[in-house]
Design a protein around this motif. Structure first.
Motif, PDB file in Angstrom:
ATOM      1  N   GLU A   5      46.032  88.058  40.006  1.00  0.00           N
ATOM      2  CA  GLU A   5      46.602  87.241  38.925  1.00  0.00           C
ATOM      3  C   GLU A   5      47.646  86.318  39.529  1.00  0.00           C
ATOM      4  OE1 GLU A   5      47.583  88.019  34.840  1.00  0.00           O
ATOM      5  OE2 GLU A   5      46.972  90.072  35.185  1.00  0.00           O
ATOM      6  N   ILE A  58      35.624  80.614  33.357  1.00  0.00           N
ATOM      7  CA  ILE A  58      35.574  80.944  31.937  1.00  0.00           C
ATOM      8  C   ILE A  58      36.249  79.794  31.193  1.00  0.00           C
ATOM      9  CG2 ILE A  58      36.414  82.564  30.193  1.00  0.00           C
ATOM     10  CD1 ILE A  58      36.432  84.684  32.499  1.00  0.00           C
ATOM     11  N   PRO A  59      35.505  79.038  30.396  1.00  0.00           N
ATOM     12  CA  PRO A  59      36.135  77.905  29.695  1.00  0.00           C
ATOM     13  C   PRO A  59      37.280  78.378  28.798  1.00  0.00           C
ATOM     14  CG  PRO A  59      33.731  77.759  29.579  1.00  0.00           C
ATOM     15  CD  PRO A  59      34.064  79.124  30.124  1.00  0.00           C
ATOM     16  N   MET A  60      38.412  77.691  28.892  1.00  0.00           N
ATOM     17  CA  MET A  60      39.601  78.071  28.105  1.00  0.00           C
ATOM     18  C   MET A  60      40.292  76.829  27.558  1.00  0.00           C
ATOM     19  SD  MET A  60      41.404  81.150  30.223  1.00  0.00           S
ATOM     20  CE  MET A  60      40.312  82.045  31.338  1.00  0.00           C
ATOM     21  N   ALA A  61      41.240  77.085  26.657  1.00  0.00           N
ATOM     22  CA  ALA A  61      41.983  75.999  26.011  1.00  0.00           C
ATOM     23  C   ALA A  61      42.823  75.242  27.043  1.00  0.00           C
ATOM     24  CB  ALA A  61      42.870  76.567  24.920  1.00  0.00           C
ATOM     25  N   GLY A  89      45.915  73.664  28.701  1.00  0.00           N
ATOM     26  CA  GLY A  89      47.345  73.975  28.642  1.00  0.00           C
ATOM     27  C   GLY A  89      47.679  75.450  28.633  1.00  0.00           C
ATOM     28  N   PHE A  90      46.656  76.307  28.546  1.00  0.00           N
ATOM     29  CA  PHE A  90      46.955  77.742  28.587  1.00  0.00           C
ATOM     30  C   PHE A  90      45.750  78.464  29.152  1.00  0.00           C
ATOM     31  CE2 PHE A  90      47.756  82.062  27.132  1.00  0.00           C
ATOM     32  CZ  PHE A  90      49.118  82.167  27.276  1.00  0.00           C
ATOM     33  N   SER A  96      44.746  80.955  31.034  1.00  0.00           N
ATOM     34  CA  SER A  96      45.128  82.179  31.708  1.00  0.00           C
ATOM     35  C   SER A  96      44.767  83.379  30.877  1.00  0.00           C
ATOM     36  CB  SER A  96      46.644  82.157  31.937  1.00  0.00           C
ATOM     37  OG  SER A  96      47.177  83.455  31.918  1.00  0.00           O
ATOM     38  N   VAL A  97      43.864  84.211  31.409  1.00  0.00           N
ATOM     39  CA  VAL A  97      43.718  85.544  30.827  1.00  0.00           C
ATOM     40  C   VAL A  97      43.991  86.546  31.934  1.00  0.00           C
ATOM     41  CG1 VAL A  97      42.078  84.982  28.978  1.00  0.00           C
ATOM     42  CG2 VAL A  97      41.210  85.608  31.242  1.00  0.00           C
ATOM     43  N   ASN A  98      44.244  87.758  31.537  1.00  0.00           N
ATOM     44  CA  ASN A  98      44.441  88.855  32.487  1.00  0.00           C
ATOM     45  C   ASN A  98      43.207  88.988  33.385  1.00  0.00           C
ATOM     46  OD1 ASN A  98      43.534  91.917  32.709  1.00  0.00           O
ATOM     47  ND2 ASN A  98      45.740  91.803  32.963  1.00  0.00           N
ATOM     48  N   THR A 131      40.527  91.228  32.176  1.00  0.00           N
ATOM     49  CA  THR A 131      39.874  90.622  31.018  1.00  0.00           C
ATOM     50  C   THR A 131      38.855  89.579  31.467  1.00  0.00           C
ATOM     51  OG1 THR A 131      41.884  90.986  29.749  1.00  0.00           O
ATOM     52  CG2 THR A 131      40.308  89.420  28.840  1.00  0.00           C
TER      53      THR A 131
END
Lengths: 264, 264
Positions: A221, A238-241, A243-244, A246-248, A251
């Motif tokens: 991490e 993994i597509p994400m929003a 500006g943020f 970050s997942v564990n 996860t």
């Protein structure tokens, strides 16, 4: 079932249980490890691939643990002590009143994982919660095993076992070597290695074709996988929003593993 | 920036920081909450929806925190004390040397969430790590907010904020009511409500059609959602390996949220 009452915190038979926390931190050179709690003991007794050397429980736990204790291998002594003796031996309050000592035995070799369909591969994961959670996810999505590089922490640390929901006791793993050696082994054995990375150029996890053996490689991490390892594998994101993103780390592994499981 | 040296642990201006752990446990009736650590303070200063009332730092932290402190709203006092004074006030060692006190302000109403495209809904989640992790995942996959029933724990508890990677400070949430009232509101507002459950009869998450507003409803680890709530929603399951169908509740949310995010 071999119940042995113990009254003295200095009893030499309890040596493996002395100062548990301090020895967790320094590590144990003798190949032994400690598990705690009823649920984990049940898995150790029924499903573990490790040899149970002894069990150490509080007097008030004999009755509620009857079922679990009857599953233990013949000859494993069950030491029973008053709670204050137990706490004095361990060096802190053992609220659950259930400890056991097992032996790691001979480590598995990399070659023993060559036939698996799905593997989870951990690189430089030094947080016990994350290692435990990664095992739980690997077990939930049917991975055949877990590889951990030498910088990753021990999945048989007490807290890792608990967070893994006991799966660290039965899911085969290999702990040692480097990301380089793991990737070389995996590719020689025919695995498609997904290097999980937030990099924009990586393939979205839902669109990667799944065929044959697949390994999912996760890095620390924060820094993530070193670029030198990503370059040797198939980069997957993994597509994400915006500006943020970050997942564990565990996860992220769960999302990739669940996609793989659903495709098979 | 308003640096105020404080030498005395009994200084009344430090009252919000006294015996932090004890007051975390009993709860604070005055609407205040405490955040800790540099990263979280930066989010509180730059992105939070809550009013910063004061900051409390160790003397050695003034220099490294210059950038963050300059982002604070005008008029928020920054109390600076020697580390032993700080530890004495808080009641335990504040290794990071950074605390802040903010106010929750007026709670958001359910109606304010009617226009969101994606919501995460927590039912009876009483573990602070799980609530924090659920927020982190909601933020990563672009949910517009989080609803928590009255039995779920406070997302503004220190540890929840930290595990949420600070997202509990800016991602809108509503905390109160019951699963029943949440479902009634969501369905009236036109949401498709996915009740996450391991039940065999539920739809596999990858095959649920996604159209319009969607809410993902999660229940307590172990028992899961009550059947009475599942019956009012669309039951959705995450396919898992036979004999070990268990992932962490926040992880289950992440898998559903990532599927939703990828479909939009």
């Amino acid at each position: 079932m071999d119940l042995i009452p113990v009254k003295d915190a200095d009893d030499p038979r309890l040596a493996p249980y002395v100062s548990i926390r301090e020895r967790d931190l320094t590590g144990r050179a003798d190949g032994r490890f400690i598990v705690e709690g009823k649920v984990t003991l049940a898995i150790l007794a029924e499903r573990s691939r490790f040899k149970v050397e002894s069990v150490f429980i509080g007097e008030s736990r004999v009755e509620p643990l009857q079922g679990v204790l009857s599953q233990l291998p013949k000859g494993a002594p069950v030491y029973v002590a008053p709670q204050p003796v137990m706490d004095a031996v361990a060096g802190f309050p053992i609220h659950r009143g259930v400890l056991a000592c097992a032996h790691k035995g001979a480590p598995l070799t990399l070659d023993q994982f060559a036939g698996c369909e799905t593997l989870l591969v951990l690189n430089d994961i030094s947080n016990h919660d994350n290692v435990g959670a990664a095992f739980r996810n690997a077990a939930a999505f049917g991975a055949g095993g877990v590889l951990l590089d030498e910088k990753s922490c021990d999945p048989l640390y007490r807290k890792s076992i608990r967070v893994s929901a006991g799966s660290a006791l039965w899911l085969p793993f290999h702990h040692g070597g480097t990301g380089e050696t793991h990737i070389r082994f995996l590719q020689a054995a025919g695995f498609d290695v997904w290097a999980m990375t937030p990099a924009a150029g990586a393939q979205a996890v839902a669109s990667v074709p799944v065929s044959g053996k697949t390994a999912i490689l996760l890095g620390a991490e924060g820094p993530g996988l070193p670029q030198s390892l990503i370059d040797q594998c198939r980069p997957v994101r993994i597509p994400m929003a915006t500006g943020f993103d970050s997942v564990n780390v565990a996860t992220a592994g769960a999302i990739a593993l669940s996609r793989l499981f659903a495709s098979r």
